[in-house]
Design an enzyme around this catalytic site. Structure first.
Site, PDB file in Angstrom:
ATOM      1  N   GLU A 289       0.972  -0.938  -0.207  1.00 54.46           N
ATOM      2  CA  GLU A 289      -0.060  -0.474  -0.369  1.00 54.46           C
ATOM      3  C   GLU A 289       0.741   1.342  -0.015  1.00 54.46           C
ATOM      4  O   GLU A 289       1.572   1.055   1.107  1.00 54.46           O
ATOM      5  CB  GLU A 289      -1.257   0.152   1.382  1.00 54.46           C
TER       6      GLU A 289
ATOM      7  N   CYS B   6      -2.786   8.794   3.858  1.00 53.63           N
ATOM      8  CA  CYS B   6      -2.349   8.177   2.276  1.00 53.63           C
ATOM      9  C   CYS B   6      -3.585   8.010   1.653  1.00 53.63           C
ATOM     10  O   CYS B   6      -3.177   8.291   0.073  1.00 53.63           O
ATOM     11  CB  CYS B   6      -1.016   6.652   2.638  1.00 53.63           C
TER      12      CYS B   6
ATOM     13  N   GLU C 251       3.476  13.726  -3.879  1.00 55.03           N
ATOM     14  CA  GLU C 251       2.343  14.161  -2.998  1.00 55.03           C
ATOM     15  C   GLU C 251       3.013  14.768  -1.528  1.00 55.03           C
ATOM     16  O   GLU C 251       4.599  14.500  -0.871  1.00 55.03           O
ATOM     17  CB  GLU C 251       2.271  12.226  -1.928  1.00 55.03           C
TER      18      GLU C 251
END
Length: 483
Positions: A252, A286, A385
């Site tokens: 992930e 996330c 990100e």
């Protein structure tokens, strides 16, 4: 855990001990920079010993019935809730998020143990009708073996149990490597399993150097699966290092979640959900909103309402009940947020709120909740990100336009849609290239549903019935009937 005292952070075959190197790492509170404790800092030797003990424990553990294994998970679930307040205090102290969020995370973490205590009994095999009269075909589930679980610092409780729950339920044994910044919560969870009598060697914990421990786990032929939550860059390294033994991976990885706000959305609801998504855990999640696309018809009203609320968010120590925005994890995180804001402004963005390090009375790592407008696709904040409290807002005219914008990055973890139209729901959810999509919902993670991304956000699922299947191999048995 006693503040200021040294802690043995290595747990192997049922024993807490120091690392082979004898070194310790100081754990500090990111809000105040005060020392919490020192813990043993392990390396390759510790990791390999943990793998050895997990391998030795695997035959007996995997042969226990699913019901026997589930008993330990039920008990650990109850203990986690019993100690929720204490665990939340530890989590906030080492990670920084507000206590209200830590309490919610402990509840969520416990729910994964409950779900997989139940799901342990539902890993079914299959009997396949044979095409030949003298053959019988069976498919039998078997635990895959020793698991290496590598968890991140942003959710130091729920990311641990999301991996421990299904792996232990399936009959696997585990070597857990928590993030170096936040090992204390993981240690407390391991102590809970110790308290409920989990057999020795089934669950092992190695705190320490991420690269040294990670390389040992990937290169060991006895580790059959690595489950990892973290950055896409580290995911690539794990894939490369695991290739020698064709090791199974469940990854992930990074995300860059868009929130699409249609002109028919309930404006106040859209504002509140956007705020909840972006600024939870100071933007260090996330699946949090990384970019907002709001329809031009409602953009001005949306920004006005959102900025008003952002300016009223209380920044401070997570241990204070009124705090909404806690600290970032470290200095590097603050500098990255500042870099993204600086780059955006340099390239034409305007700061609607925030835009600076917080100059409050705490010594920790704080950055103001920040809203950027007039952004474009060339800015770092729209492509990388940020992992911080920075929210860029762009506008769009048509559904086709926003789908193209939302799908243009290589990430595919989570996306969100705010709308009251069923047509928009189906058109957008079917076109968006993401593993998780929330419609008028920015908290999609739950124990009973599969969680995971596509594209460069990884592969494999956590949660739901799919989560336990990551830790199981299906054996096909063909039986010939002799006359």
């Amino acid at each position: 855990m006693l503040v200021g005292q040294k802690e043995r952070g290595i747990f192997i075959n049922g024993e807490w001990r120091e690392s082979y190197s004898g070194t310790y790492r100081t754990i500090t509170n990111p809000a105040t920079l005060e020392k919490l404790t020192e813990i043993s800092y392990g390396g390759k030797e510790d990791a390999l010993e943990a793998v050895e003990e997990a391998k030795a424990a695997f035959p007996l553990w995997s042969k226990k019935t699913a019901r026997e294994r589930s008993t330990f998970l039920y008990k650990a679930y109850e203990k986690m809730l019993e100690h929720k307040e204490r665990l939340a205090q530890i989590l906030t102290s080492e990670q920084g998020k507000p206590l209200s969020e830590s309490r919610t995370e402990i509840e969520s973490a416990a729910s994964y143990l409950l779900w997989y205590a139940e799901e342990a009994n539902r890993v079914y095999g299959e009997i396949i009708p044979s095409s030949k009269a003298n053959r019988r075909s069976h498919v039998i589930p078997h635990a895959i073996g020793v698991i290496a679980a590598i968890t991140p610092w942003n959710f130091p409780a729920s990311m641990v149990t999301r991996k421990l729950g299904p792996s232990l339920a399936a009959g696997c044994t585990v070597v857990l490597k928590p993030a170096s910044q936040t090992p204390l919560t993981a240690m407390e969870i391991v102590k809970i399993f110790e308290e409920v009598g989990l057999p020795k060697g089934v669950l092992n914990l190695v705190t320490g150097d991420a690269r040294a421990v990670g390389e040992a786990l990937t290169q060991s032929p006895d580790v059959r699966l690595i489950t990892f939550t973290g950055s896409t860059e580290v995911g690539r390294e794990l894939m490369k290092n695991s290739a020698q033994h064709i090791k199974k991976l469940s990854l992930e990885l990074g995300g860059h979640a868009p929130i699409i706000i249609m002109d028919d959305a309930k404006l106040d609801v859209a504002v509140d959900l956007t705020l909840a998504s972006k600024f939870r855990n100071c933007g260090q999640t996330c699946i949090c909103a990384n970019r907002v696309y709001v329809h031009k018809k409602i953009a001005d009203s949306f920004v006005e309402k959102l900025v008003t609320k952002v300016k009223n968010m209380k920044i401070g120590n997570g241990n204070e009940e009124s705090t909404v925005i806690g600290p970032m994890i470290d200095r590097n995180a603050v500098e990255k947020a500042a870099e993204h804001v600086e780059d955006a402004v340099k390239n034409g963005a305007a700061i609607a709120s925030g835009g600076n390090e917080w100059d409050g009375d705490l010594a920790g790592y704080f950055y103001e909740p920040t809203v950027l407008v007039n952004v474009n696709d060339q800015m770092k904040v729209m492509n990388e990100e940020t992992f911080g409290p920075v929210l860029p807002i762009d506008t769009f005219d048509s559904v086709e336009d926003v789908i193209e914008k939302a799908n243009q990055l290589p990430y595919g973890l989570a996306a969100y849609v705010m709308t009251e139209s069923t047509n928009h729901v189906f058109k957008l959810t079917e076109a968006l290239e993401y593993g998780i999509i929330g419609v008028n919902d920015v908290f999609p993670a739950t124990a009973e549903a599969p969680f995971g991304g596509i594209k460069e956000s990884g592969f494999g699922k956590e949660g739901g019935k799919e989560g336990i299947h990551e830790f199981v191999e299906m054996k096909y048995v063909s039986i010939g009937i002799t006359e």
